[in-house]
Design a protein around this motif. Structure first.
Motif, PDB file in Angstrom:
ATOM      1  N   LEU A  12       0.827  -1.201   0.000  1.00  0.00           N
ATOM      2  CA  LEU A  12       0.000   0.000   0.000  1.00  0.00           C
ATOM      3  C   LEU A  12       0.863   1.253   0.000  1.00  0.00           C
ATOM      4  O   LEU A  12       0.634   2.183  -0.780  1.00  0.00           O
ATOM      5  CB  LEU A  12      -0.925  -0.001   1.216  1.00  0.00           C
ATOM      6  CG  LEU A  12      -1.823   1.205   1.380  1.00  0.00           C
ATOM      7  CD1 LEU A  12      -2.822   1.273   0.234  1.00  0.00           C
ATOM      8  CD2 LEU A  12      -2.540   1.149   2.708  1.00  0.00           C
ATOM      9  N   LEU A  13       1.880   1.274   0.848  1.00  0.00           N
ATOM     10  CA  LEU A  13       2.792   2.414   0.907  1.00  0.00           C
ATOM     11  C   LEU A  13       3.506   2.609  -0.429  1.00  0.00           C
ATOM     12  O   LEU A  13       3.640   3.736  -0.918  1.00  0.00           O
ATOM     13  CB  LEU A  13       3.812   2.210   2.025  1.00  0.00           C
ATOM     14  CG  LEU A  13       4.843   3.302   2.212  1.00  0.00           C
ATOM     15  CD1 LEU A  13       4.187   4.560   2.732  1.00  0.00           C
ATOM     16  CD2 LEU A  13       5.918   2.828   3.160  1.00  0.00           C
ATOM     17  N   GLY A  51       9.395   3.790  -3.929  1.00  0.00           N
ATOM     18  CA  GLY A  51       8.035   3.240  -3.887  1.00  0.00           C
ATOM     19  C   GLY A  51       7.946   1.918  -4.623  1.00  0.00           C
ATOM     20  O   GLY A  51       7.276   0.983  -4.170  1.00  0.00           O
ATOM     21  N   ALA A  52       8.638   1.807  -5.758  1.00  0.00           N
ATOM     22  CA  ALA A  52       8.648   0.547  -6.502  1.00  0.00           C
ATOM     23  C   ALA A  52       9.333  -0.548  -5.689  1.00  0.00           C
ATOM     24  O   ALA A  52       8.893  -1.709  -5.698  1.00  0.00           O
ATOM     25  CB  ALA A  52       9.353   0.738  -7.841  1.00  0.00           C
ATOM     26  N   VAL A  53      10.385  -0.188  -4.962  1.00  0.00           N
ATOM     27  CA  VAL A  53      11.054  -1.173  -4.101  1.00  0.00           C
ATOM     28  C   VAL A  53      10.087  -1.651  -3.014  1.00  0.00           C
ATOM     29  O   VAL A  53      10.012  -2.851  -2.719  1.00  0.00           O
ATOM     30  CB  VAL A  53      12.342  -0.578  -3.490  1.00  0.00           C
ATOM     31  CG1 VAL A  53      12.902  -1.479  -2.406  1.00  0.00           C
ATOM     32  CG2 VAL A  53      13.371  -0.329  -4.575  1.00  0.00           C
ATOM     33  N   TYR A  54       9.337  -0.725  -2.432  1.00  0.00           N
ATOM     34  CA  TYR A  54       8.335  -1.111  -1.430  1.00  0.00           C
ATOM     35  C   TYR A  54       7.287  -2.057  -2.024  1.00  0.00           C
ATOM     36  O   TYR A  54       6.849  -2.989  -1.368  1.00  0.00           O
ATOM     37  CB  TYR A  54       7.634   0.119  -0.853  1.00  0.00           C
ATOM     38  CG  TYR A  54       8.337   0.723   0.328  1.00  0.00           C
ATOM     39  CD1 TYR A  54       8.308   0.102   1.569  1.00  0.00           C
ATOM     40  CD2 TYR A  54       9.033   1.918   0.217  1.00  0.00           C
ATOM     41  CE1 TYR A  54       8.949   0.651   2.652  1.00  0.00           C
ATOM     42  CE2 TYR A  54       9.676   2.480   1.294  1.00  0.00           C
ATOM     43  CZ  TYR A  54       9.629   1.843   2.512  1.00  0.00           C
ATOM     44  OH  TYR A  54      10.266   2.386   3.584  1.00  0.00           O
ATOM     45  N   VAL A  55       6.890  -1.806  -3.251  1.00  0.00           N
ATOM     46  CA  VAL A  55       5.917  -2.689  -3.905  1.00  0.00           C
ATOM     47  C   VAL A  55       6.482  -4.101  -4.033  1.00  0.00           C
ATOM     48  O   VAL A  55       5.815  -5.086  -3.703  1.00  0.00           O
ATOM     49  CB  VAL A  55       5.495  -2.128  -5.293  1.00  0.00           C
ATOM     50  CG1 VAL A  55       4.719  -3.167  -6.087  1.00  0.00           C
ATOM     51  CG2 VAL A  55       4.665  -0.879  -5.121  1.00  0.00           C
ATOM     52  N   PHE A  56       7.719  -4.222  -4.506  1.00  0.00           N
ATOM     53  CA  PHE A  56       8.339  -5.541  -4.671  1.00  0.00           C
ATOM     54  C   PHE A  56       8.536  -6.254  -3.334  1.00  0.00           C
ATOM     55  O   PHE A  56       8.297  -7.457  -3.219  1.00  0.00           O
ATOM     56  CB  PHE A  56       9.658  -5.435  -5.425  1.00  0.00           C
ATOM     57  CG  PHE A  56       9.491  -5.088  -6.876  1.00  0.00           C
ATOM     58  CD1 PHE A  56       8.662  -5.824  -7.697  1.00  0.00           C
ATOM     59  CD2 PHE A  56      10.146  -4.005  -7.414  1.00  0.00           C
ATOM     60  CE1 PHE A  56       8.478  -5.508  -9.032  1.00  0.00           C
ATOM     61  CE2 PHE A  56       9.985  -3.661  -8.755  1.00  0.00           C
ATOM     62  CZ  PHE A  56       9.155  -4.417  -9.552  1.00  0.00           C
ATOM     63  N   VAL A  57       8.945  -5.512  -2.317  1.00  0.00           N
ATOM     64  CA  VAL A  57       9.104  -6.120  -0.987  1.00  0.00           C
ATOM     65  C   VAL A  57       7.740  -6.562  -0.452  1.00  0.00           C
ATOM     66  O   VAL A  57       7.617  -7.659   0.109  1.00  0.00           O
ATOM     67  CB  VAL A  57       9.780  -5.119  -0.011  1.00  0.00           C
ATOM     68  CG1 VAL A  57       9.691  -5.598   1.422  1.00  0.00           C
ATOM     69  CG2 VAL A  57      11.227  -4.890  -0.409  1.00  0.00           C
ATOM     70  N   GLY A  58       6.730  -5.745  -0.647  1.00  0.00           N
ATOM     71  CA  GLY A  58       5.398  -6.122  -0.201  1.00  0.00           C
ATOM     72  C   GLY A  58       4.901  -7.379  -0.890  1.00  0.00           C
ATOM     73  O   GLY A  58       4.333  -8.276  -0.245  1.00  0.00           O
TER      74      GLY A  58
END
Length: 63
Positions: A12-13, A51-58
């Motif tokens: 989400l972040l 933000g893209a890194v956060y998406v992949f980690v999520g």
């Protein structure tokens, strides 16, 4: 179960950060700057990348 919850939060972040990096500027940086100052293109680009890194980690935590 906790991994999926943290993954959902990261996802989400990340999506919000990629979609509207200006919002993060208003939250994190704007209060420290002079009135009328805007985020630089470099700042916006780096925020979208993070933000893209956060998406992949999520996604990794959810799966």
């Amino acid at each position: 179960m906790l991994n999926k919850l943290i993954g959902l939060l990261c996802l989400l972040l990340g999506v919000l950060t990629v979609k509207d990096p200006k919002m993060w500027w208003d939250i994190s940086e704007n209060w420290r700057r002079y009135k009328g100052e805007k985020p630089t293109d470099k700042w916006l680009r780096m925020t979208k990348i993070s933000g893209a890194v956060y998406v992949f980690v999520g996604l990794a935590l959810i799966l």
